[in-house]
Design an enzyme around this catalytic site. Structure first.
Site, mmCIF file in Angstrom:
data_model
loop_
_atom_site.group_PDB
_atom_site.id
_atom_site.type_symbol
_atom_site.label_atom_id
_atom_site.label_comp_id
_atom_site.label_asym_id
_atom_site.label_seq_id
_atom_site.Cartn_x
_atom_site.Cartn_y
_atom_site.Cartn_z
ATOM 1 N N ASP A 77 -2.854 2.957 3.714
ATOM 2 C CA ASP A 77 -3.096 2.803 5.155
ATOM 3 C C ASP A 77 -4.323 3.618 5.556
ATOM 4 O OD1 ASP A 77 -3.027 2.786 7.961
ATOM 5 O OD2 ASP A 77 -0.835 2.694 7.992
ATOM 6 N N GLU A 113 2.967 3.090 -9.216
ATOM 7 C CA GLU A 113 2.171 2.592 -8.090
ATOM 8 C C GLU A 113 2.769 3.104 -6.789
ATOM 9 O OE1 GLU A 113 -0.113 -1.210 -6.165
ATOM 10 O OE2 GLU A 113 1.551 -1.659 -7.528
#
Length: 227
Positions: free
Chosen positions: A117, A42
């Site tokens: 982001d 991840e």
């Protein structure tokens, strides 16, 4: 961190004082986990809700979480200890820089990039993680038929994720041309093309997703499969 980092946090050599891993470093995955098992990585694990939950549900897999935010790494370790998770390791570093040199080609079963982001201002889009060059790096890491799973609650980034995956010659989007969201025909640059995956049932709802849903954003999943 003081009590439990030794069991979970992999100490990697850095290039300087920042978060850049020494490009000569190679991660000995089996040595750190004490076994061989399918590896799920991840990227940007945040405070660890998703990866700890997944590791607890799938003890037959190994999970590597890469997160640059040190308080998030500490929170992830705390959750792993609380849940008795032993098949998780963490690295506190810049994943985009480290992954291409740290892991062997074809060594990863799945890569997860959930809610990266969004850099919402147009002038900052070049800072977004998911770009064509990065997709090539992920494709290098994945084993044949391995998957890159992504999710975002920013519409224009969702279209970018989809287009980057479909533009990578070594990745196939199994949902290309399907599952367009209502209204996309008017706002998606590719109209009703869709290309979004059903929600991945291994991705639990995190606070990042909840924030988006609370302001009526649509969460979209994208999958790329290594060919």
């Amino acid at each position: 961190m003081e009590r439990h980092a030794a069991a979970y946090l992999i100490d990697v050599p850095m290039d300087g004082q920042g978060t850049t891993v020494d490009p000569g470093f190679r991660l000995e995955v089996e040595a750190h986990f004490g076994r061989w098992a399918p590896l799920i990585v991840e990227i940007g694990s945040g405070s660890g809700d998703c990866v700890v939950h997944a590791a607890a549900r799938h003890p037959d897999h190994d999970f590597l979480a890469i997160e640059v935010w040190r308080p998030g790494v500490a929170q992830t370790i705390a959750k792993a200890v609380h849940d008795g998770v032993g098949n998780l390791r963490l690295i506190c570093a810049d994943a985009a820089q480290a992954l291409p040199t740290m892991l062997d080609a074809g060594s990863v079963h799945e890569v997860w990039t959930f809610f990266p982001d969004p850099w919402p201002k147009t002038k900052h889009h070049k800072r977004r993680l998911v770009q064509p060059e990065f997709a090539d790096r992920i494709a290098d890491l994945l084993e044949p038929q391995g998957s890159w799973r992504l999710a975002t609650d920013w519409s224009d980034y969702a279209w970018q994720l989809r287009d980057v995956v479909e533009g990578c010659p070594r990745l196939v989007n199994p949902y290309a041309g399907r599952l367009a969201d209502p209204g996309d025909v008017e706002v998606d640059p590719r109209g009703e093309h869709g290309g979004f995956a059903p929600r991945f049932d291994g991705r639990i709802r995190t606070r990042f997703e909840a924030k988006g849903l609370n302001v009526d954003r649509v969460v979209r999943d994208v999958v790329g499969v290594r060919v």
